[in-house]
Design a protein around this motif. Structure first.
Motif, short mmCIF file in Angstrom:
data_model
loop_
_atom_site.label_atom_id
_atom_site.label_comp_id
_atom_site.label_asym_id
_atom_site.label_seq_id
_atom_site.Cartn_x
_atom_site.Cartn_y
_atom_site.Cartn_z
N GLN A 161 -12.73 -9.09 10.98
CA GLN A 161 -12.74 -8.79 12.67
C GLN A 161 -13.97 -8.20 13.14
N GLN A 214 -3.69 -12.71 17.35
CA GLN A 214 -2.48 -12.35 17.89
C GLN A 214 -2.20 -13.13 19.24
N PHE A 258 0.94 -1.28 0.07
CA PHE A 258 -0.13 -0.07 -0.01
C PHE A 258 0.97 1.00 0.10
N PRO A 294 1.51 -10.07 15.59
CA PRO A 294 1.06 -8.83 16.29
C PRO A 294 0.35 -7.92 15.24
N ASN A 295 -0.32 -6.86 15.79
CA ASN A 295 -1.00 -5.96 14.97
C ASN A 295 -0.01 -5.29 13.83
N GLY A 296 -0.53 -5.21 12.44
CA GLY A 296 0.10 -4.99 11.63
C GLY A 296 0.96 -5.53 11.04
N ALA A 297 1.09 -7.09 11.45
CA ALA A 297 2.07 -7.76 10.71
C ALA A 297 1.71 -8.30 9.38
N GLY A 298 0.67 -8.25 9.02
CA GLY A 298 0.11 -8.56 7.56
C GLY A 298 -0.86 -9.87 7.63
N LYS A 299 -1.50 -9.98 8.66
CA LYS A 299 -2.65 -11.06 8.76
C LYS A 299 -3.78 -10.96 7.89
N THR A 300 -4.27 -9.74 8.15
CA THR A 300 -5.51 -9.65 7.29
C THR A 300 -5.22 -9.30 5.94
N THR A 301 -4.15 -8.35 5.56
CA THR A 301 -3.97 -8.45 4.19
C THR A 301 -3.58 -9.54 3.46
N ILE A 323 4.23 1.10 2.10
CA ILE A 323 3.99 0.03 3.05
C ILE A 323 4.14 -1.48 2.27
N GLU A 331 -9.20 -12.96 13.33
CA GLU A 331 -9.18 -12.67 14.67
C GLU A 331 -10.63 -12.92 15.31
P1 ATP Z 1 -4.24 -6.37 12.71
O1 ATP Z 1 -4.25 -7.30 13.93
O2 ATP Z 1 -3.99 -4.88 13.30
O3 ATP Z 1 -5.53 -6.38 11.69
P2 ATP Z 1 -2.60 -7.36 10.63
O4 ATP Z 1 -1.49 -8.39 10.96
O5 ATP Z 1 -3.74 -8.00 10.09
O6 ATP Z 1 -2.86 -6.42 11.93
P3 ATP Z 1 -2.69 -5.86 8.41
O7 ATP Z 1 -4.20 -5.32 8.72
O8 ATP Z 1 -2.72 -6.87 7.16
O9 ATP Z 1 -1.98 -6.38 9.53
O10 ATP Z 1 -1.71 -4.82 8.03
C1 ATP Z 1 -0.36 -4.73 7.69
C2 ATP Z 1 0.22 -3.42 7.29
O11 ATP Z 1 -0.40 -2.71 5.99
C3 ATP Z 1 -0.05 -2.35 8.35
O12 ATP Z 1 0.99 -1.60 8.37
C4 ATP Z 1 -1.26 -1.46 7.85
O13 ATP Z 1 -1.15 -0.18 8.26
C5 ATP Z 1 -1.02 -1.49 6.17
N1 ATP Z 1 -2.32 -1.75 5.72
C6 ATP Z 1 -3.29 -2.64 5.76
N2 ATP Z 1 -4.47 -2.08 4.85
C7 ATP Z 1 -4.10 -1.02 4.44
C8 ATP Z 1 -4.66 -0.06 3.46
N3 ATP Z 1 -5.83 -0.57 2.72
N4 ATP Z 1 -3.98 0.95 2.94
C9 ATP Z 1 -2.97 1.23 3.64
N5 ATP Z 1 -2.07 0.44 4.39
C10 ATP Z 1 -2.73 -0.58 4.95
#
Ligand code: ATP
Length: 331
Positions: free
Chosen positions: A86, A195, A16, A40-47, A19, A163
């Motif tokens: 989530q 997490q 993104f 952890p938060n922001g690791a990239g799981k949701t993506t 990032i 999650e």
């Molecule tokens: P969480 O537990 O907070 O959901 P996560 O492991 O699922 O964390 P992601 O949501 O995949 O993490 O995010 C990974 C990185 O990509 C983070 O730095 C987040 O800020 C960034 N990110 C995710 N989606 C977007 C988007 N649509 N636009 C910009 N940055 C994004």
């Protein structure tokens, strides 16, 4: 493709702007297995989950669901998967039964099948009595249960749970764990993100650990804990002047260096097996003439895993809170 793999990802990349949220993730989930994506938060799981479920297009790499390429045939992939995000994606102004039939209609299931399936799912998810009440009045746990029921209406081959227990109170969390275990027992393929090490530990046959968009470990819970040197022991001693002697007594029993903290009265280290080593540790301290006030042994936390694997603590503002609540004592 390998016939018994429900999910296959190879070198997935998604950025993104600056990032790189997912940076070359490869993973496989065999059919009928429950796997955990831990980070952890922001690791990239949701993506990662959004890439696997066709909600995002990868910048690089490939992903197959039941052998079907998510980029080439997203429609066919969508027909085979269920996703619970989530935040409960239920329509608040409708009842659970109406929510379920809405999704059934979106999947173009026959009307009669929708009604039967809705009854079956309401019973299974303990929502029978609440089936005709407006969702707005529901607790977080009930909403989450309905959300999962909705993602199962079309009998998906693979279920993604992002999650599933974040934000739930302890009792709802436990109920959700039991439900996911039942899904696993029924042979549903599940990839869940979490997490919490204790959640992955309890539910997932195999855990894929992700940090900064990269897979940093992949193994069973026991394998991961072994990698970090077993259980963590903390010993409180009465007098700081005994700290050196205490360290010397403990060191041969530990799989890591012994760290001295709290003004020289709190010692901590990793040990291979708490059950076996604690009595030995107490004896060794006693033989060395060290007065011990308290000994505590606990399973490793996500922070311990991260510290060992990456050399830094799990990132994210609220990661510590979540981990302490989830993993420190009850795993
Ligand atoms: P969480 O537990 O907070 O959901 P996560 O492991 O699922 O964390 P992601 O949501 O995949 O993490 O995010 C990974 C990185 O990509 C983070 O730095 C987040 O800020 C960034 N990110 C995710 N989606 C977007 C988007 N649509 N636009 C910009 N940055 C994004």
């Amino acid at each position: 493709m390998v016939a018994d793999l429900a999910v296959q990802a190879h070198g997935l990349v998604k950025s993104f702007g600056e990032i790189r949220a997912v940076d070359g993730v490869s993973l496989e989930v065999p059919r009928g297995a429950v796997y955990g994506l831990l980070g952890p938060n922001g690791a990239g799981k949701t993506t990662t989950v959004r890439l696997l479920t066709t909600l995002l297009r990868p910048d690089g790499g490939t992903a197959l669901i039941d052998g079907i390429d998510v980029a080439k045939d997203p429609g066919a992939v969508r027909a085979r998967i269920g996703l619970t995000g989530q935040y409960a994606a239920v329509e608040e102004r409708l009842t659970p039964r109406e929510n379920l039939s809405l999704i059934g209609r979106l999947y173009q299931l026959p009307k009669r099948e929708i009604a039967g399936r809705a009854n079956e799912l309401l019973a299974r998810f303990d929502l029978e009595d609440a089936g005709d009440r407006i969702v707005k009045e529901f607790s977080g746990g009930m909403r989450r249960r309905l959300d999962i029921a909705m993602s199962l209406i079309a009998r998906p081959s693979v279920l993604f749970l992002d999650e599933p227990t974040t934000g739930l109170d302890p009792r709802s969390r436990l109920a959700m764990w039991e439900l996911i275990e039942e899904l696993g027992d029924d042979g549903t393929t599940v990839l869940l993100t979490t997490q919490y090490l204790d959640e992955a530990d309890r539910l997932a046959e195999r855990i894929i650990v992700i940090d900064a968009g990269t897979v940093i470990a992949n193994g069973t819970a026991d394998e991961l804990k072994d990698q970090i040197g077993g259980d963590r022991i903390s010993v409180s001693i009465a007098r700081p002047e005994n700290a050196r002697r205490a360290v010397e007594a403990l060191a041969p029993l530990c799989t890591s260096g012994v760290v001295v903290d709290a003004g020289g009265v709190l010692l901590s280290a990793f040990i291979r097996s708490g059950d076996r080593v604690v009595p030995q540790a107490i004896r060794a301290l006693d033989d060395a003439g060290v007065d011990v006030l308290d000994v505590e042994v606990r399973r490793p936390t996500l922070d311990d895993v991260f510290l060992k694997l990456t050399g830094h603590a799990a990132a994210g503002d609220d990661a510590d809170d979540g981990v302490a609540g989830g993993s420190a004592v009850d795993s």
